[in-house]
Write an enzyme that holds these catalytic residues in place. Structure first.
Site, PDB file in Angstrom:
ATOM      1  N   SER A 196     -72.355  55.560  20.330  1.00  0.00           N
ATOM      2  CA  SER A 196     -72.299  54.162  19.854  1.00  0.00           C
ATOM      3  C   SER A 196     -73.184  53.980  18.618  1.00  0.00           C
ATOM      4  O   SER A 196     -74.205  53.295  18.678  1.00  0.00           O
ATOM      5  CB  SER A 196     -72.670  53.169  20.960  1.00  0.00           C
ATOM      6  OG  SER A 196     -73.689  53.617  21.819  1.00  0.00           O
ATOM      7  N   GLY A 247     -77.537  57.095  21.315  1.00  0.00           N
ATOM      8  CA  GLY A 247     -78.343  58.105  20.613  1.00  0.00           C
ATOM      9  C   GLY A 247     -77.465  59.245  20.128  1.00  0.00           C
ATOM     10  O   GLY A 247     -76.277  59.334  20.481  1.00  0.00           O
ATOM     11  N   GLY A 294     -79.983  63.405  24.749  1.00  0.00           N
ATOM     12  CA  GLY A 294     -80.357  63.374  26.173  1.00  0.00           C
ATOM     13  C   GLY A 294     -79.724  62.242  26.959  1.00  0.00           C
ATOM     14  O   GLY A 294     -80.119  61.982  28.098  1.00  0.00           O
ATOM     15  N   GLY A 344     -76.718  65.242  21.890  1.00  0.00           N
ATOM     16  CA  GLY A 344     -77.804  66.154  22.258  1.00  0.00           C
ATOM     17  C   GLY A 344     -79.157  65.472  22.412  1.00  0.00           C
ATOM     18  O   GLY A 344     -80.155  66.128  22.724  1.00  0.00           O
TER      19      GLY A 344
END
Ligand SMILES: Nc1ncnc2c1ncn2[C@@H]1O[C@H](COP(=O)(O)OS(=O)(=O)O)[C@@H](OP(=O)(O)O)[C@H]1O
Ligand SMILES: Nc1ncnc2c1ncn2[C@@H]1O[C@H](COP(=O)(O)OP(=O)(O)O)[C@@H](O)[C@H]1O
Length: 183
Positions: free
Chosen positions: A86, A12, A17, A15
């Protein structure tokens, strides 16, 4: 019986999470007696992949090396927690194929939310042109098409995100009965 582990791959935006959820999952798994290792993009870039940058080629190399270590650990009964942006789908799918016991966890928050959080102040720098090729700003992020788990971190609590990951992992453990605990 030969015990196998599992790789939990958190992908993701910066920031979104990844680190926060993966740390909480790590804690839970340790409490439950699992052997756990964490490969966090930030930390890995200080040793295993030191010197690599953020071009597509370097990011792919980063992910391949992380994937290689995750593969070795997974086949030796460890639950491996990978936390890396990624951003490229093809390389995520490549490491999935090599590792086998693999759960992709899409940590999903809109770019605007990640930018508002700006945990490390990097979005501000990217907007100011001080950092080039920043994911989501002037570099791509290809979301997973069919992740095992999706955590919408702007719509659910940390506890809810962690619960989703644990529930999916428990499904695998019950089906395969193959993830080993510390003796
Ligand atoms: N250009 C650019 N783009 C994205 N991120 C950047 C960049 N430069 C530095 N950083 C910091 O590096 C962390 C991402 O490293 P990763 O190894 O996870 O990236 S990747 O998977 O190889 O794309 C990322 O960490 P997280 O914020 O935890 O995701 C950033 O802190
Ligand atoms: N449901 C949630 N899950 C995870 N993080 C959340 C959530 N809600 C808010 N946050 C906050 O978002 C930020 C995510 O930062 P971090 O975990 O470092 O992201 P990443 O590792 O993806 O770069 C943290 O400040 C965290 O407290």
């Amino acid at each position: 019986m030969k015990h196998q582990g599992m790789t939990l791959w958190f992908t993701g935006l910066s920031g979104a999470g990844k680190t926060t959820i993966s740390k909480a999952v790590e804690e839970k798994l340790r409490e439950q007696g699992y052997k756990v290792e964490v490969l966090d993009g930030d930390v890995v870039r200080e040793n295993l992949t030191k010197g690599l940058g953020f071009s597509k080629a370097d990011r792919d190399e980063n992910i391949r090396r992380i994937g290689f270590v995750a593969q070795l650990l997974t086949r030796n009964g460890v639950i491996v927690i990978v936390s890396a942006i990624s951003p490229y789908r093809a390389i995520r799918d490549e490491v999935r194929g090599k590792i086998g016991n693999f759960m992709e966890i899409f940590v999903n928050a809109p770019l605007a939310v990640c930018e508002e959080r700006d945990v490390k102040g990097l979005y501000k720098k990217a907007r100011a042109g001080e950092i080039k090729s920043f994911t989501g700003i002037d570099d791509p992020y290809e979301p997973p098409i069919n992740p095992e788990v999706e955590c919408r971190t702007n719509q659910e609590t940390l506890a809810e995100s962690v619960e989703k990951v644990m529930a999916k992992l428990n499904e695998y453990v019950h089906v395969n009965n193959s993830v080993s605990k510390v003796a």
